[in-house]
Design a protein around this motif. Structure first.
Motif, PDB file in Angstrom:
ATOM      1  N   GLY A   1       0.755  -1.158   0.000  1.00 31.84           N
ATOM      2  CA  GLY A   1       0.000   0.000   0.000  1.00 31.84           C
ATOM      3  C   GLY A   1       0.822   1.261   0.000  1.00 31.84           C
ATOM      4  O   GLY A   1       1.996   1.297   0.310  1.00 31.84           O
ATOM      5  N   ALA A   2       0.142   2.292  -0.365  1.00 26.72           N
ATOM      6  CA  ALA A   2       0.758   3.608  -0.443  1.00 26.72           C
ATOM      7  C   ALA A   2       0.674   4.295   0.901  1.00 26.72           C
ATOM      8  O   ALA A   2      -0.342   4.248   1.574  1.00 26.72           O
ATOM      9  N   GLN A   3       1.777   4.928   1.275  1.00 22.65           N
ATOM     10  CA  GLN A   3       1.808   5.715   2.500  1.00 22.65           C
ATOM     11  C   GLN A   3       2.070   7.167   2.127  1.00 22.65           C
ATOM     12  O   GLN A   3       2.878   7.442   1.254  1.00 22.65           O
ATOM     13  N   VAL A   4       1.384   8.056   2.781  1.00 27.50           N
ATOM     14  CA  VAL A   4       1.570   9.482   2.524  1.00 27.50           C
ATOM     15  C   VAL A   4       2.315  10.070   3.720  1.00 27.50           C
ATOM     16  O   VAL A   4       1.832  10.018   4.838  1.00 27.50           O
ATOM     17  N   TRP A   5       3.511  10.581   3.447  1.00 29.95           N
ATOM     18  CA  TRP A   5       4.317  11.154   4.505  1.00 29.95           C
ATOM     19  C   TRP A   5       4.239  12.676   4.523  1.00 29.95           C
ATOM     20  O   TRP A   5       4.434  13.308   5.538  1.00 29.95           O
ATOM     21  N   SER A   6       4.015  13.263   3.353  1.00 29.77           N
ATOM     22  CA  SER A   6       3.980  14.709   3.238  1.00 29.77           C
ATOM     23  C   SER A   6       3.018  15.083   2.132  1.00 29.77           C
ATOM     24  O   SER A   6       2.774  14.299   1.215  1.00 29.77           O
ATOM     25  N   ARG A   7       2.489  16.288   2.198  1.00 35.55           N
ATOM     26  CA  ARG A   7       1.634  16.762   1.116  1.00 35.55           C
ATOM     27  C   ARG A   7       1.727  18.262   1.016  1.00 35.55           C
ATOM     28  O   ARG A   7       2.225  18.933   1.902  1.00 35.55           O
ATOM     29  N   ASN A   8       1.209  18.768  -0.111  1.00 41.30           N
ATOM     30  CA  ASN A   8       1.210  20.200  -0.368  1.00 41.30           C
ATOM     31  C   ASN A   8      -0.158  20.548  -0.923  1.00 41.30           C
ATOM     32  O   ASN A   8      -0.674  19.852  -1.793  1.00 41.30           O
ATOM     33  N   ALA A   9      -0.711  21.638  -0.446  1.00 43.74           N
ATOM     34  CA  ALA A   9      -2.061  22.032  -0.854  1.00 43.74           C
ATOM     35  C   ALA A   9      -2.106  22.584  -2.279  1.00 43.74           C
ATOM     36  O   ALA A   9      -3.172  22.636  -2.894  1.00 43.74           O
ATOM     37  N   GLN A  10      -0.970  22.971  -2.834  1.00 44.34           N
ATOM     38  CA  GLN A  10      -0.933  23.540  -4.176  1.00 44.34           C
ATOM     39  C   GLN A  10      -1.047  22.429  -5.215  1.00 44.34           C
ATOM     40  O   GLN A  10      -0.429  21.380  -5.090  1.00 44.34           O
ATOM     41  N   ALA A  11      -1.840  22.683  -6.246  1.00 40.81           N
ATOM     42  CA  ALA A  11      -1.981  21.732  -7.347  1.00 40.81           C
ATOM     43  C   ALA A  11      -1.219  22.290  -8.551  1.00 40.81           C
ATOM     44  O   ALA A  11      -1.736  23.125  -9.285  1.00 40.81           O
ATOM     45  N   THR A  12       0.030  21.823  -8.737  1.00 39.74           N
ATOM     46  CA  THR A  12       0.863  22.339  -9.819  1.00 39.74           C
ATOM     47  C   THR A  12       1.467  21.181 -10.608  1.00 39.74           C
ATOM     48  O   THR A  12       1.442  20.033 -10.159  1.00 39.74           O
ATOM     49  N   GLN A  13       1.988  21.486 -11.804  1.00 39.04           N
ATOM     50  CA  GLN A  13       2.606  20.462 -12.646  1.00 39.04           C
ATOM     51  C   GLN A  13       3.862  19.887 -11.974  1.00 39.04           C
ATOM     52  O   GLN A  13       4.123  18.699 -12.077  1.00 39.04           O
ATOM     53  N   ARG A  14       4.629  20.746 -11.361  1.00 40.95           N
ATOM     54  CA  ARG A  14       5.854  20.329 -10.677  1.00 40.95           C
ATOM     55  C   ARG A  14       5.632  20.469  -9.175  1.00 40.95           C
ATOM     56  O   ARG A  14       4.823  21.282  -8.732  1.00 40.95           O
ATOM     57  N   PRO A  15       6.408  19.740  -8.406  1.00 43.99           N
ATOM     58  CA  PRO A  15       6.267  19.895  -6.950  1.00 43.99           C
ATOM     59  C   PRO A  15       6.579  21.324  -6.541  1.00 43.99           C
ATOM     60  O   PRO A  15       7.573  21.892  -6.989  1.00 43.99           O
ATOM     61  N   PRO A  16       5.734  21.915  -5.713  1.00 42.26           N
ATOM     62  CA  PRO A  16       5.981  23.281  -5.258  1.00 42.26           C
ATOM     63  C   PRO A  16       7.265  23.349  -4.424  1.00 42.26           C
ATOM     64  O   PRO A  16       7.682  22.370  -3.821  1.00 42.26           O
ATOM     65  N   ARG A  17       7.855  24.522  -4.403  1.00 40.98           N
ATOM     66  CA  ARG A  17       9.094  24.730  -3.666  1.00 40.98           C
ATOM     67  C   ARG A  17       8.860  24.671  -2.156  1.00 40.98           C
ATOM     68  O   ARG A  17       9.658  24.114  -1.413  1.00 40.98           O
TER      69      ARG A  17
END
Length: 110
Positions: free
Chosen positions: A1-17
């Motif tokens: 299974g997939a585990q989520v360790w971190s997330r970002n509220a921004q929905a962008t093509q590249r990972p936000p800074r």
């Protein structure tokens, strides 16, 4: 299974800074910054190219300075030779004038 360790509220093509939360439902961690390895390589390549251009410009300026110094040295040497020649001519003319005034020469010796 997939585990989520971190997330970002921004929905962008590249990972936000910035803006990442750890754990995924925690607070935003300002010290977590995501940077693109490609962008880092591009920035490093630009910095290297800029440094090479500055070094080349410095070398070209140095060459121009050396040429200019050599040109000035030649001009000073030429001027010194002209001064020496003029001094010799003046001394010869003064010697001839002294002879004429002293009566030691005639029109034929001039």
């Amino acid at each position: 299974g997939a585990q989520v360790w971190s997330r970002n509220a921004q929905a962008t093509q590249r990972p936000p800074r910035s803006g990442w939360t750890i754990p995924w439902d925690g607070d935003v961690k300002k010290e977590l910054v995501v940077e693109s390895a490609v962008l880092d390589k591009v920035a490093a390549a630009k910095a290297l190219a800029r440094a090479k251009m500055e070094e080349r410009k410095r070398q070209e300026d140095e060459k121009r300075s050396v040429v200019t110094d050599a040109e000035w040295s030649d001009k000073v040497e030429k001027a010194a030779m002209e001064v020496a020649e003029a001094t010799m001519n003046v001394n010869e003319a003064l010697d001839a004038a002294r002879e004429v005034l002293a009566g030691d020469c005639d029109d034929a010796s001039l």
